[in-house]
Design a protein around this motif. Sequence first.
Motif, PDB file in Angstrom:
ATOM      1  N   PHE A   1       5.665 -11.800  -4.795  1.00 49.65           N
ATOM      2  CA  PHE A   1       4.311 -11.082  -4.631  1.00 49.65           C
ATOM      3  C   PHE A   1       3.468 -11.904  -4.900  1.00 49.65           C
ATOM      4  O   PHE A   1       2.874 -11.486  -6.490  1.00 49.65           O
ATOM      5  CB  PHE A   1       4.823  -9.695  -5.055  1.00 49.65           C
ATOM      6  CG  PHE A   1       6.040  -8.888  -5.282  1.00 49.65           C
ATOM      7  CD1 PHE A   1       6.097  -8.094  -3.577  1.00 49.65           C
ATOM      8  CD2 PHE A   1       7.032  -8.511  -5.777  1.00 49.65           C
ATOM      9  CE1 PHE A   1       6.623  -7.635  -3.602  1.00 49.65           C
ATOM     10  CE2 PHE A   1       8.145  -8.433  -5.872  1.00 49.65           C
ATOM     11  CZ  PHE A   1       8.231  -7.329  -4.232  1.00 49.65           C
ATOM     12  N   PRO A   2       2.416 -12.055  -3.756  1.00 52.74           N
ATOM     13  CA  PRO A   2       1.133 -13.112  -3.988  1.00 52.74           C
ATOM     14  C   PRO A   2       0.436 -11.983  -4.565  1.00 52.74           C
ATOM     15  O   PRO A   2      -0.570 -12.862  -5.142  1.00 52.74           O
ATOM     16  CB  PRO A   2       0.887 -13.426  -3.175  1.00 52.74           C
ATOM     17  CG  PRO A   2       2.307 -13.307  -1.795  1.00 52.74           C
ATOM     18  CD  PRO A   2       2.970 -12.174  -2.319  1.00 52.74           C
ATOM     19  N   SER A   3       0.538 -11.289  -5.131  1.00 49.65           N
ATOM     20  CA  SER A   3      -0.907 -10.171  -5.260  1.00 49.65           C
ATOM     21  C   SER A   3      -0.397  -8.809  -5.202  1.00 49.65           C
ATOM     22  O   SER A   3       0.546  -8.373  -5.338  1.00 49.65           O
ATOM     23  CB  SER A   3      -1.873  -9.873  -4.584  1.00 49.65           C
ATOM     24  OG  SER A   3      -1.150  -9.343  -2.850  1.00 49.65           O
ATOM     25  N   ARG A   4      -1.416  -8.104  -6.499  1.00 47.93           N
ATOM     26  CA  ARG A   4      -0.774  -6.870  -6.806  1.00 47.93           C
ATOM     27  C   ARG A   4      -0.603  -5.963  -5.527  1.00 47.93           C
ATOM     28  O   ARG A   4      -0.200  -5.140  -5.722  1.00 47.93           O
ATOM     29  CB  ARG A   4      -1.687  -5.816  -7.773  1.00 47.93           C
ATOM     30  CG  ARG A   4      -1.935  -4.336  -7.975  1.00 47.93           C
ATOM     31  CD  ARG A   4      -3.025  -3.799  -8.063  1.00 47.93           C
ATOM     32  NE  ARG A   4      -3.731  -3.735  -7.151  1.00 47.93           N
ATOM     33  CZ  ARG A   4      -5.056  -3.044  -6.971  1.00 47.93           C
ATOM     34  NH1 ARG A   4      -4.492  -2.286  -7.906  1.00 47.93           N
ATOM     35  NH2 ARG A   4      -5.215  -2.935  -5.496  1.00 47.93           N
ATOM     36  N   ASP A   5      -2.026  -6.242  -4.420  1.00 49.60           N
ATOM     37  CA  ASP A   5      -1.769  -5.461  -3.453  1.00 49.60           C
ATOM     38  C   ASP A   5      -0.084  -5.407  -3.157  1.00 49.60           C
ATOM     39  O   ASP A   5       0.163  -4.614  -1.698  1.00 49.60           O
ATOM     40  CB  ASP A   5      -2.947  -5.757  -2.439  1.00 49.60           C
ATOM     41  CG  ASP A   5      -4.363  -4.679  -2.752  1.00 49.60           C
ATOM     42  OD1 ASP A   5      -4.162  -4.335  -3.496  1.00 49.60           O
ATOM     43  OD2 ASP A   5      -5.440  -5.344  -2.616  1.00 49.60           O
ATOM     44  N   ASP A   6       0.484  -7.044  -2.347  1.00 51.57           N
ATOM     45  CA  ASP A   6       1.746  -7.340  -1.856  1.00 51.57           C
ATOM     46  C   ASP A   6       2.962  -6.082  -2.329  1.00 51.57           C
ATOM     47  O   ASP A   6       3.646  -5.933  -1.780  1.00 51.57           O
ATOM     48  CB  ASP A   6       2.159  -7.976  -2.102  1.00 51.57           C
ATOM     49  CG  ASP A   6       1.083  -9.334  -1.131  1.00 51.57           C
ATOM     50  OD1 ASP A   6       1.144  -9.033   0.152  1.00 51.57           O
ATOM     51  OD2 ASP A   6       0.464 -10.462  -1.485  1.00 51.57           O
ATOM     52  N   LEU A   7       2.228  -5.919  -3.703  1.00 51.94           N
ATOM     53  CA  LEU A   7       3.766  -5.258  -4.427  1.00 51.94           C
ATOM     54  C   LEU A   7       3.409  -4.247  -4.031  1.00 51.94           C
ATOM     55  O   LEU A   7       4.852  -3.512  -4.499  1.00 51.94           O
ATOM     56  CB  LEU A   7       3.558  -5.520  -6.080  1.00 51.94           C
ATOM     57  CG  LEU A   7       3.983  -4.639  -7.147  1.00 51.94           C
ATOM     58  CD1 LEU A   7       6.144  -4.562  -6.190  1.00 51.94           C
ATOM     59  CD2 LEU A   7       4.239  -5.573  -8.101  1.00 51.94           C
TER      60      LEU A   7
END
Length: 236
Positions: free
Chosen positions: A55-61
């Motif tokens: 997950f490259p970023s918190r938003d992706d998660l």
Amino acid sequence: MTTVRGARARARIEITAAIKDEARTQLAAEGAAKLSLRAVARELGMVSSALYRYFPSRDDLLTALIVDAYDAVGAAAEQAAAEQAAAETGTRRPLDRWTAVCRAVRAWAVAHPHEYALIYGSPVPGYSAPQDTIVPASRVGLVLIEIARQAHTGEGVALPPLADALRPEAVRISADIAPDLPPALAVALVAAWAQLFGLVSFEVFGQFNRVVEDRDTFFATAARRLGQDVGLLPRG
């Protein structure tokens, strides 16, 4: 080589699931606004750089968790509709199916309050949901629309009144969500959909505390009333 690729794929699936499980634990403890990839990695014994490969970023998660939640409540609604339809003999009973779906949505929300809050609670600061969430978010609504469609093409519905001032908006809504249904039915469906989640949210977020005691009966009665407001006819 095929065996190695298969093992890697299985490992990725397992690690992805572990990351999301830990993230859900954090949602329950801290809320979505405080979700941290570093904290998730720390709890799993991973370095942050390894987690970023999943997950490259918190938003992706967050998006993955949101999609999972929408899919879960959507699957519960679809299963309830199918099971109720299978249990029906003779004439179809759209109002019973409608109520069964509503109760399934409530049951999922009560069992998964933090995931429900993620998709129907306050927006997460700094997060903007991508297009990927639209189809999963539509699943419950599509089940309710299909129940109304089956009733409309079968035994019929008692179309609710439609104010002249609302007709242009009702025509637009109908064209967007169900072009084959009368505008009065389409706009009533949207109102009932919103009221359904209002009822569920009041229970999940505690607004019914010290107000409603017998919540099972209260909800089932209210959900059935929503179906009748849409125009679904009681059997017989």
